[in-house]
Design an enzyme around this catalytic site. Structure first.
Site, PDB file in Angstrom:
ATOM      1  N   HIS A 107      -5.964   7.699   8.599  1.00  0.00           N
ATOM      2  CA  HIS A 107      -6.984   8.723   8.337  1.00  0.00           C
ATOM      3  C   HIS A 107      -6.545   9.637   7.199  1.00  0.00           C
ATOM      4  O   HIS A 107      -7.341   9.920   6.290  1.00  0.00           O
ATOM      5  CB  HIS A 107      -7.223   9.537   9.604  1.00  0.00           C
ATOM      6  N   GLU A 108      -5.301  10.092   7.235  1.00  0.00           N
ATOM      7  CA  GLU A 108      -4.817  10.986   6.176  1.00  0.00           C
ATOM      8  C   GLU A 108      -4.755  10.262   4.835  1.00  0.00           C
ATOM      9  O   GLU A 108      -5.042  10.865   3.790  1.00  0.00           O
ATOM     10  CB  GLU A 108      -3.459  11.570   6.552  1.00  0.00           C
ATOM     11  N   HIS A 133      -8.002  10.350   3.105  1.00  0.00           N
ATOM     12  CA  HIS A 133      -8.211  11.529   2.255  1.00  0.00           C
ATOM     13  C   HIS A 133      -7.569  11.335   0.888  1.00  0.00           C
ATOM     14  O   HIS A 133      -8.126  11.758  -0.133  1.00  0.00           O
ATOM     15  CB  HIS A 133      -7.615  12.765   2.929  1.00  0.00           C
TER      16      HIS A 133
END
Length: 220
Positions: A96-97, A100
Site C-alpha cells: 500500500h505504501e 503511494h
C-alpha cells in the site's frame, strides 16, 4: 444547541471507535498469518518498487505505527511489524505504501491536489477552533465564519485523501495479483486494506457531520 452537539459527539464517537476496532481486529488477525513468499514487508516493498521500475525510493524502518510514504524525501517508512514481518498484514501494508510511491512517480492528480493544500490545512487545522471560540464568546460573526471556512479546508483535505488512499490500495492489489500471490493471501490483504480504508471513511464522515453542524448553527 447543547443537545444537538451532544448527539453529534455520540455519533462521531461511535463511528470512530467502530472503525478503529475493525481495523485493529483485521490487522491482528492477518498479522498472525504468514505469507507464502517468505518476504519481509521491507523486501516486498523493494520488490514492488523494482517491478514498476522505481529506483529512487528508499525504504526505512520507522517506529511503532509509522507506516507512510513521504513525498518530501521520496521514501517509504514502515513500522517494525511491517518492516520485519513476514505476514499478510506486513505485505499488504508495505505494498500500500509503495502504491503511494507509484502515485508520486506518476504525478497522480489527487495526490498533487492533496499536497498543494497541505500548507493551508496545517494552518487551518490548528487555528479554526480558536477562531470559533473567539467568535462565539466575543459575538463576532466574522470570526465564526472564518473558522467555518478554515474547517471546510480541513474537510476538503480529508475528502481528497480518500481517492489517494483507495488508489494506493488498488495498486497494491493489482501488483499482488500480477506476481501470482495465492488467492487466499490476496483476500487477506484485501481485508486488511479495506479495514484501513474504513478509518479514512470514518474520519471524513465525522468531519463532514461536524461541518454540517457548524453551518447549521451559523444559520441559526
Amino acid at each position: 444547541m447543547q443537545s444537538s452537539y451532544l448527539m453529534l459527539v455520540v455519533v462521531t464517537l461511535i463511528i470512530g471507535l467502530g472503525a478503529q476496532w475493525y481495523v485493529n481486529h483485521k490487522l491482528k488477525v492477518y498479522n498472525r498469518v504468514a505469507n507464502s513468499t517468505g518476504l519481509t514487508g521491507a523486501e516486498a516493498a523493494r520488490q514492488m518498487l523494482a517491478y514498476y521500475g522505481i529506483t529512487n525510493v528508499q525504504v526505512f524502518r520507522g517506529g511503532p505505527g509509522q507506516d507512510f510514504f513521504d513525498p518530501r524525501s521520496n521514501s517509504v517508512t514502515l513500522s517494525p511489524e511491517a518492516y520485519d514481518g513476514r505476514t499478510i498484514t506486513a505485505t499488504a501494508t508495505a505494498c500500500h505504501e509503495v502504491g503511494h510511491a507509484c502515485q508520486f512517480a506518476q504525478d497522480y492528480t489527487p495526490m498533487k491536489i492533496r499536497g498543494a493544500i497541505v500548507p493551508a490545512v496545517n494552518l487551518a487545522s490548528n487555528a479554526w477552533i480558536f477562531l470559533l471560540m473567539a467568535g462565539i464568546f466575543l459575538h463576532i460573526s466574522g470570526l465564526t465564519t472564518a473558522a467555518i471556512i478554515m474547517y471546510a479546508v480541513v474537510v476538503l483535505f480529508q475528502l481528497v485523501t480518500l481517492p489517494v488512499e483507495f488508489n494506493a490500495s488498488q495498486r497494491a492489489m493489482v501488483y499482488m495479483g500480477q506476481i501470482g500471490l495465492p488467492a487466499a493471501e490476496r483476500k487477506g490483504a484485501f481485508d486488511v486494506l479495506r479495514a484501513c480504508a474504513f478509518t479514512y471513511l470514518a474520519a471524513a464522515l465525522t468531519s463532514v457531520l461536524q461541518l454540517l453542524w457548524l453551518l447549521n448553527q451559523r444559520e441559526d
